[in-house]
Scaffold this active site. Sequence first.
Site, mmCIF file in Angstrom:
data_model
loop_
_atom_site.group_PDB
_atom_site.id
_atom_site.type_symbol
_atom_site.label_atom_id
_atom_site.label_comp_id
_atom_site.label_asym_id
_atom_site.label_seq_id
_atom_site.Cartn_x
_atom_site.Cartn_y
_atom_site.Cartn_z
ATOM 1 N N ASP A 23 67.163 50.053 91.685
ATOM 2 C CA ASP A 23 65.854 49.435 91.871
ATOM 3 C C ASP A 23 64.804 50.506 91.514
ATOM 4 O OD1 ASP A 23 63.706 47.825 92.966
ATOM 5 O OD2 ASP A 23 63.805 49.099 94.747
ATOM 6 N N ASP A 25 60.697 50.339 92.516
ATOM 7 C CA ASP A 25 59.657 50.565 93.536
ATOM 8 C C ASP A 25 60.275 50.830 94.907
ATOM 9 O OD1 ASP A 25 57.201 50.144 92.006
ATOM 10 O OD2 ASP A 25 57.992 48.131 91.718
HETATM 11 C C1 XBP Z 1 58.699 45.635 93.797
HETATM 12 C C2 XBP Z 1 57.719 44.559 93.696
HETATM 13 C C3 XBP Z 1 56.648 44.633 92.704
HETATM 14 C C4 XBP Z 1 55.644 45.740 92.914
HETATM 15 C C5 XBP Z 1 54.432 45.537 92.044
HETATM 16 O O1 XBP Z 1 59.796 45.324 93.002
HETATM 17 O O2 XBP Z 1 57.800 43.580 94.413
HETATM 18 O O3 XBP Z 1 55.973 43.423 92.776
HETATM 19 O O4 XBP Z 1 55.215 45.770 94.253
HETATM 20 O O5 XBP Z 1 54.789 45.369 90.725
HETATM 21 P P1 XBP Z 1 61.135 46.252 92.978
HETATM 22 P P2 XBP Z 1 54.187 44.174 89.843
HETATM 23 O O6 XBP Z 1 61.309 46.937 94.305
HETATM 24 O O7 XBP Z 1 62.196 45.259 92.656
HETATM 25 O O8 XBP Z 1 60.979 47.243 91.865
HETATM 26 O O9 XBP Z 1 52.747 44.068 90.182
HETATM 27 O O10 XBP Z 1 54.441 44.576 88.427
HETATM 28 O O11 XBP Z 1 54.931 42.927 90.254
HETATM 29 MG MG MG Z 2 62.170 48.154 95.855
#
Ligand code: XBP
Ligand code: MG
Length: 253
Positions: A23, A25
């Site tokens: 993953d 973020d």
């Molecule tokens: C994390 C998310 C994303 C980010 C913002 O996804 O939910 O929405 O918060 O990115 P992951 P965007 O942990 O799967 O990486 O604004 O591009 O959606």
């Molecule tokens: Mg995440």
Amino acid sequence: MSTPSARATVAPAVEPLQALVFDVDGTLADTERDGHRVAFNLAFEDLALPWFWDVLRYGDLLAVTGGRERLLHFFETQHVKLAAAERDELARELHARKTRHYARLVGEGRIDWRPGVQRLLAEARDAGMRLAIATTTTRANVEVLFATSAVPLSAFEVVATAEDAERKKPDPGIYEHVLARLGVDAANALAIEDSSAGLASARGAGLATLVTINDYTRDQAFDGALAVVPHLDDDGAGSRVDLHRLRGWLRHA
Ligand code: XBP
Ligand code: MG
């Protein structure tokens, strides 16, 4: 000593761990509090909107995965009175601005990689482990983040992002997409996630999943995780998450 004919009857050992799927973020880097959140607030400021997402409130909003979806959910809570088309256009405009602000913040070095991540990535790459990304964040966000990494994005065979997903996590689609593109069975891959939505997505696609919690996710439920660790670095008792430890967890999964 075994004879050649005896050797021929022994099936070659299959390496159970063939691919690591990360993953982004909250797992690779602490992107949410000082990255996405700040960028959303700058986008609100750009359009002179009277909104500000503080650290606590953003934690609640993270229950909605996907930045555009998060905005639409927030509009609902604020009872924003707009026709559907205008509301969608506002979300699109804010999200595009947020993505540009986020890229600048990351480029300015405001985002820290999480402890142990760069070390594990380098170890996995050097060992010839197949690497993939499974995130439902925007692809541009992944590219700017990896511009600050010692292990380049090109080390990943598959980089699956929001653009590849019909539905955001916890839907398993993004992990299924990664497995199909790698041509690897779920039983031979391991996911690394930071949230219950990410865990549900990976488990839904059949992957054993290690969870590395962070300040926003530490109180979530992680039933079904292979293990839950505070980060990938030394845990203070001399153990850190490396390939040897991941293989051990997978063997006993
Ligand atoms: C994390 C998310 C994303 C980010 C913002 O996804 O939910 O929405 O918060 O990115 P992951 P965007 O942990 O799967 O990486 O604004 O591009 O959606
Ligand atoms: Mg995440």
